[in-house]
Design an enzyme around this catalytic site. Sequence first.
Site, PDB file in Angstrom:
ATOM      1  N   HIS A  92      -7.121  -4.662   8.911  1.00  0.00           N
ATOM      2  CA  HIS A  92      -7.375  -4.716   7.781  1.00  0.00           C
ATOM      3  C   HIS A  92      -8.936  -5.077   7.593  1.00  0.00           C
ATOM      4  CE1 HIS A  92      -3.435  -3.629   6.571  1.00  0.00           C
ATOM      5  NE2 HIS A  92      -2.800  -4.891   7.257  1.00  0.00           N
ATOM      6  N   ASP A 101     -14.809   7.439   3.390  1.00  0.00           N
ATOM      7  CA  ASP A 101     -14.160   8.686   2.786  1.00  0.00           C
ATOM      8  C   ASP A 101     -13.079   9.168   3.991  1.00  0.00           C
ATOM      9  OD1 ASP A 101     -15.706   9.041   5.005  1.00  0.00           O
ATOM     10  OD2 ASP A 101     -17.199  10.907   4.075  1.00  0.00           O
ATOM     11  N   LYS A 119      -0.064   5.736  10.973  1.00  0.00           N
ATOM     12  CA  LYS A 119       0.525   4.911   9.722  1.00  0.00           C
ATOM     13  C   LYS A 119       0.349   5.396   8.515  1.00  0.00           C
ATOM     14  CE  LYS A 119       0.161  -0.053   8.502  1.00  0.00           C
ATOM     15  NZ  LYS A 119      -0.706  -1.535   8.916  1.00  0.00           N
ATOM     16  N   CYS A 159      -6.486   3.815   3.363  1.00  0.00           N
ATOM     17  CA  CYS A 159      -6.350   5.183   3.797  1.00  0.00           C
ATOM     18  C   CYS A 159      -4.934   5.626   3.701  1.00  0.00           C
ATOM     19  CB  CYS A 159      -6.851   5.040   5.104  1.00  0.00           C
ATOM     20  SG  CYS A 159      -8.554   4.378   5.579  1.00  0.00           S
ATOM     21  N   ILE A 181      -6.544  -8.543  -4.208  1.00  0.00           N
ATOM     22  CA  ILE A 181      -5.605  -8.106  -3.206  1.00  0.00           C
ATOM     23  C   ILE A 181      -4.424  -9.390  -3.051  1.00  0.00           C
ATOM     24  CG2 ILE A 181      -7.231  -6.707  -2.004  1.00  0.00           C
ATOM     25  CD1 ILE A 181      -7.580  -8.868   0.146  1.00  0.00           C
ATOM     26  N   HIS A 192      -0.552 -10.563   6.759  1.00  0.00           N
ATOM     27  CA  HIS A 192      -0.108  -8.994   6.306  1.00  0.00           C
ATOM     28  C   HIS A 192      -0.701  -8.601   5.099  1.00  0.00           C
ATOM     29  CE1 HIS A 192       2.979  -6.652   4.265  1.00  0.00           C
ATOM     30  NE2 HIS A 192       2.956  -7.676   3.433  1.00  0.00           N
TER      31      HIS A 192
END
Length: 202
Positions: A92, A101, A119, A159, A181, A192
Amino acid sequence: MSRLAPQPGRNTPAPPGLSRAFGLSRGSVALSGEAFEEPNWRSEGMGRKEPLLEEMVILLGPLLLVFMLGLGLAPLSLAKDEDRYTHFLTQHYDAKPKGRDGRYCESIMKQRGLTRPCKEVNTFIHGTRNDIKAICNDKNGEPYNNFRRSKSPFQITTCKHKGGSNRPPCGYRATAGFRTIAVACENGLPVHFDESFIITSQ
Ligand code: U2P
């Protein structure tokens, strides 16, 4: 006949303290009409402990064992959390993203080992490691259900798998944003990524 004086080291009664320590004063022997205490070496032995000491060993022994086990296991659990944090950063964290992009997602998802199988969703955070870690304490975080929510927003790229086969090559769409977040923390370290929130103006 003259009375025999007690000979040190032979039939001399041991002093009371010593007698207790070595389990003496059991048998006795009469020498010239006088009774002397004789150590009962065979039945008690030299290693006999004080009853109080014995009780302490019985009571404190298991406690000591648990304490020692605790001391040994704590570093193991910390090492495990460090591993999970490193894994979190691999999945992450990307300090300097290029593009943000679909092509960026396809390339970084593959590079970070997240495409076997593909994933479904994965977010990359583009802040500093210290700001991300600080979500796990009051500096940059607050409780949010079972997680911690960041006080400050981060530049992030999420993504999303385009669909179809989950075997590589994996196609992704990117959503770039500036959001607060939510992460899960273990021992003060993020482990996580849970979700991100669009910042609504107040
Ligand atoms: O939801 C399944 C896993 O996808 C990752 N996720 C989910 C939502 C989101 O906005 N961003 C994101 O990365 C989480 O992966 P993990 O950190 O657990 O590896 C989530 O568990």
